[in-house]
Design an enzyme around this catalytic site. Structure first.
Site, PDB file in Angstrom:
ATOM      1  N   ASP A  35       0.814  -1.220   0.000  1.00 54.44           N
ATOM      2  CA  ASP A  35       0.000   0.000   0.000  1.00 54.44           C
ATOM      3  C   ASP A  35       0.851   1.275   0.000  1.00 54.44           C
ATOM      4  O   ASP A  35       0.380   2.348   0.367  1.00 54.44           O
ATOM      5  CB  ASP A  35      -0.977  -0.011   1.184  1.00 54.44           C
ATOM      6  N   HIS A 242      24.443   2.734 -17.399  1.00 59.37           N
ATOM      7  CA  HIS A 242      23.276   2.983 -16.544  1.00 59.37           C
ATOM      8  C   HIS A 242      23.486   2.474 -15.111  1.00 59.37           C
ATOM      9  O   HIS A 242      22.546   2.046 -14.445  1.00 59.37           O
ATOM     10  CB  HIS A 242      22.014   2.349 -17.153  1.00 59.37           C
ATOM     11  N   ASP A 259      26.593  11.218 -12.492  1.00 57.92           N
ATOM     12  CA  ASP A 259      25.584  11.784 -13.396  1.00 57.92           C
ATOM     13  C   ASP A 259      24.325  11.917 -12.555  1.00 57.92           C
ATOM     14  O   ASP A 259      23.619  10.926 -12.320  1.00 57.92           O
ATOM     15  CB  ASP A 259      25.376  10.856 -14.598  1.00 57.92           C
ATOM     16  N   ASP A 270      20.629  18.180 -15.766  1.00 59.24           N
ATOM     17  CA  ASP A 270      21.304  16.915 -16.107  1.00 59.24           C
ATOM     18  C   ASP A 270      22.796  17.193 -16.183  1.00 59.24           C
ATOM     19  O   ASP A 270      23.259  17.823 -17.138  1.00 59.24           O
ATOM     20  CB  ASP A 270      20.741  16.425 -17.462  1.00 59.24           C
ATOM     21  N   HIS A 353      27.373   6.229 -27.068  1.00 59.71           N
ATOM     22  CA  HIS A 353      26.102   6.965 -26.957  1.00 59.71           C
ATOM     23  C   HIS A 353      26.196   8.284 -27.726  1.00 59.71           C
ATOM     24  O   HIS A 353      27.263   8.678 -28.180  1.00 59.71           O
ATOM     25  CB  HIS A 353      25.709   7.178 -25.495  1.00 59.71           C
ATOM     26  N   HIS A 357      20.751  15.279 -26.010  1.00 58.54           N
ATOM     27  CA  HIS A 357      19.307  15.040 -26.081  1.00 58.54           C
ATOM     28  C   HIS A 357      18.639  16.335 -25.649  1.00 58.54           C
ATOM     29  O   HIS A 357      19.241  17.158 -24.957  1.00 58.54           O
ATOM     30  CB  HIS A 357      18.884  13.859 -25.199  1.00 58.54           C
ATOM     31  N   HIS A 364      14.992  13.617 -20.614  1.00 63.50           N
ATOM     32  CA  HIS A 364      15.075  13.364 -22.057  1.00 63.50           C
ATOM     33  C   HIS A 364      13.795  13.956 -22.620  1.00 63.50           C
ATOM     34  O   HIS A 364      12.764  13.292 -22.685  1.00 63.50           O
ATOM     35  CB  HIS A 364      15.178  11.865 -22.364  1.00 63.50           C
ATOM     36  N   GLU A 407      27.237  16.052 -23.833  1.00 69.11           N
ATOM     37  CA  GLU A 407      27.745  15.053 -22.895  1.00 69.11           C
ATOM     38  C   GLU A 407      28.598  13.966 -23.545  1.00 69.11           C
ATOM     39  O   GLU A 407      28.258  12.780 -23.493  1.00 69.11           O
ATOM     40  CB  GLU A 407      26.587  14.417 -22.129  1.00 69.11           C
ATOM     41  N   TYR A 411      34.750   5.412 -22.526  1.00 72.40           N
ATOM     42  CA  TYR A 411      34.631   4.299 -21.573  1.00 72.40           C
ATOM     43  C   TYR A 411      35.556   3.198 -22.061  1.00 72.40           C
ATOM     44  O   TYR A 411      35.370   2.679 -23.164  1.00 72.40           O
ATOM     45  CB  TYR A 411      33.171   3.817 -21.517  1.00 72.40           C
ATOM     46  N   ARG A 428      32.751  10.960 -18.441  1.00 68.07           N
ATOM     47  CA  ARG A 428      31.757  11.737 -19.194  1.00 68.07           C
ATOM     48  C   ARG A 428      31.718  13.121 -18.576  1.00 68.07           C
ATOM     49  O   ARG A 428      31.873  13.264 -17.355  1.00 68.07           O
ATOM     50  CB  ARG A 428      30.373  11.069 -19.131  1.00 68.07           C
ATOM     51  N   GLU A 430      29.130  16.400 -18.769  1.00 68.04           N
ATOM     52  CA  GLU A 430      27.804  16.757 -19.291  1.00 68.04           C
ATOM     53  C   GLU A 430      27.336  18.088 -18.734  1.00 68.04           C
ATOM     54  O   GLU A 430      27.316  18.298 -17.519  1.00 68.04           O
ATOM     55  CB  GLU A 430      26.783  15.669 -18.904  1.00 68.04           C
TER      56      GLU A 430
HETATM   57  N1  GLY Z   1      21.186  11.368 -17.016  1.00 68.77           N
HETATM   58  C1  GLY Z   1      20.653  10.885 -18.214  1.00 68.77           C
HETATM   59  C2  GLY Z   1      21.428  11.337 -19.357  1.00 68.77           C
HETATM   60  O1  GLY Z   1      22.501  11.856 -19.208  1.00 68.77           O
HETATM   61  O2  GLY Z   1      20.981  11.265 -20.456  1.00 68.77           O
HETATM   62 MN    MN Z   2      21.954  13.572 -20.409  1.00 67.84          MN
HETATM   63 MN    MN Z   3      23.073  12.790 -17.407  1.00 65.58          MN
END
Ligand code: GLY
Ligand code: MN
Ligand code: MN
Length: 460
Positions: A35, A242, A259, A270, A353, A357, A364, A407, A411, A428, A430
């Site tokens: 619940d 991820h 991140d 972000d 990647h 975005h 996103h 970003e 890796y 990374r 970003e």
């Molecule tokens: N934190 C999600 C991305 O960087 O797209």
């Molecule tokens: Mn991002």
């Molecule tokens: Mn991010």
């Protein structure tokens, strides 16, 4: 606030066409376990048009601009348990709608509202079961055809209109995104400093210690939620794209990739930063870091009104490709020149990647990545990695007020021919950029990216 939402509703109404009507639900409450529910988060489209954050609400908007809100009725007993409800009576003035009713009446009211309309617009992909409910509301309208009642013959995806509106952020949205970015930046600084402080004191540092600093900074500044699940990745965990903040030890001599960023008043930020756990980059770490930073600089320089969405990505990849050859991650005698690396996507094992975005209410964010007027200009190409034929379309032309992330990353998983000092390093960087006429405004630089500046703030 209300006038912003009323203006948005008027702009949307003008696009519904003669006899058009739009139905916009907010998000459902989601059960977590037994619940207990997940913390409630409104639907972004609904919030864009109303500013209303309660669950159980609907907006129905006619092409003539008439707005009906259905919301939770006042209910003293429920309010004792779950908290204050605005209620339909107060909603008219508070939200600037023309009428408001209890959402308990929705199945009775919607058929009436749909009578004699031409096109019914609703979100097609974001609310499970909504199409079936619309059908159920249309059934009694159809049944009254013999009495001369018209039933809408066309159903359209409302997101096609709202996505375009949300893609270009107005001054109020940009301001909220700036404030979210500033709060998130402070969280990153706290996490960096905590890492160095604990390691210098000889303490056992875990990823969750750093996540705690982020969450503290977000909440302390009034942010309602993290904008997405925080990644706090120590050492080799940074190569798992991820990865979530977990309990792994944060060790001196290794990098930490964070991140994480907050959501403020319905708008995301972000940020990714990668820093040495103890505050000092090693030689190989700094070499790779400088490369990613140079690629981000190239992406930033390529971000301005009139450029294409793909331009920052292409600019970042050009720098990364040359750098991978220079650092020996790629062997030029095998893969050829930087141009060959780009064409064959030979950089892919280290950079898998995209660079950007859209960002806004959703991290996103919505909005087509293809320039709408050029969607028919297709070209076919063979993907050099998968061998599949892909159809390409010209990417979106950037306009002032669009917001995107920049970003790039690298890796490095251990593999034959990959220099050992780079193994297990994941980096990374970003930032969030608001497109301007002449360039872009980075709203997340409250936390530095220059390695010397990161080392300096971790010494303090
Ligand atoms: N934190 C999600 C991305 O960087 O797209
Ligand atoms: Mn991002
Ligand atoms: Mn991010």
């Amino acid at each position: 606030m209300t006038s912003i939402h009323a203006q948005r509703r008027a702009r949307l109404a003008a696009q519904l066409g003669p006899g058009g009507i739009a139905i916009v639900p907010t998000a459902p409450v989601q059960a977590r376990n037994r619940d207990s529910d997940f913390p409630y988060r409104h639907d972004s489209y609904f919030h864009y048009l109303t500013g209303f954050t309660e669950p159980g609400a609907w907006l129905v908007l006619r092409a003539d601009g008439h707005a009906t809100l259905l919301c939770q009725p006042k209910d003293l007993e429920r309010e004792i348990w779950d908290g204050y409800r605005l209620g339909p009576e107060a909603a008219v003035a508070a939200l600037g709608v023309d009428e408001a009713h209890s959402s308990a009446e929705i199945d009775a009211r919607l058929p009436r509202l749909l009578e004699n309309t031409g096109t019914v617009w609703f979100p097609f992909a974001t609310h499970a079961g909504l199409a079936a409910r619309v059908e159920a509301w249309l059934a009694p309208v159809r049944a009254r055809a013999r009495q001369g009642v018209l039933c809408p013959a066309v159903q359209q995806d409302l997101c096609t209109l709202l996505d375009e509106m949300r893609l270009v952020k107005d001054a109020h949205e940009q301001d909220t995104i700036r404030r979210a970015g500033a709060i998130s930046a402070r969280g990153h600084i706290r996490a960096m400093q905590r890492s160095a402080r604990m390691l210098h004191a000889g303490e056992d540092v875990r990823e969750y210690h750093l996540e705690a600093e982020l969450l503290h900074a977000f909440r302390e500044a009034g942010s309602q939620f993290p904008a997405y699940t925080s990644i706090v990745a120590a050492g080799a965990n940074a190569c798992v794209l991820h990865y979530r903040a977990d309990a792994a030890p944060v060790r001196a001599g290794e990098l930490v990739l964070i991140d994480a960023a907050c959501e403020l008043d319905g708008y995301a930020s972000d940020i990714t930063r990668t820093f040495p756990a103890d505050g000092r980059f090693t030689g190989p770490q700094r070499a790779l870091y400088e490369l990613v930073l140079a690629s981000q600089r190239a992406a930033i320089a390529a971000t301005h009104a009139g450029a294409r969405f793909d331009d920052p990505h292409d600019a970042a990849v050009a720098v990364l490709a040359q750098g991978m050859l220079d650092l020996g991650l790629l062997d030029g005698s095998k893969v050829g020149s930087a141009q060959d690396v780009i064409e064959k996507r030979a950089y892919f094992p280290f950079y898998m990647h995209r660079t950007s975005h859209w960002m806004g209410m959703d991290v996103h964010d919505c909005g087509s990545y293809v320039e709408p007027g050029e969607a028919g200009q297709t070209s076919e190409a063979q993907d050099p990695v998968t061998g599949q034929t892909v159809t390409r379309r010209p990417s979106r032309i950037l306009q002032p007020g669009m917001v995107l992330t920049l970003e790039p990353g690298i890796y490095v998983r251990p593999a034959e021919g990959v220099p050992e000092p780079f193994h297990h390093i994941g980096i990374r960087i970003e930032d969030d950029a608001i497109v301007t006429g002449s360039g872009c405004e980075l709203v997340t630089r409250g936390v530095p990216v220059e390695p010397d500046e990161i080392e300096a703030l971790m010494r303090d």
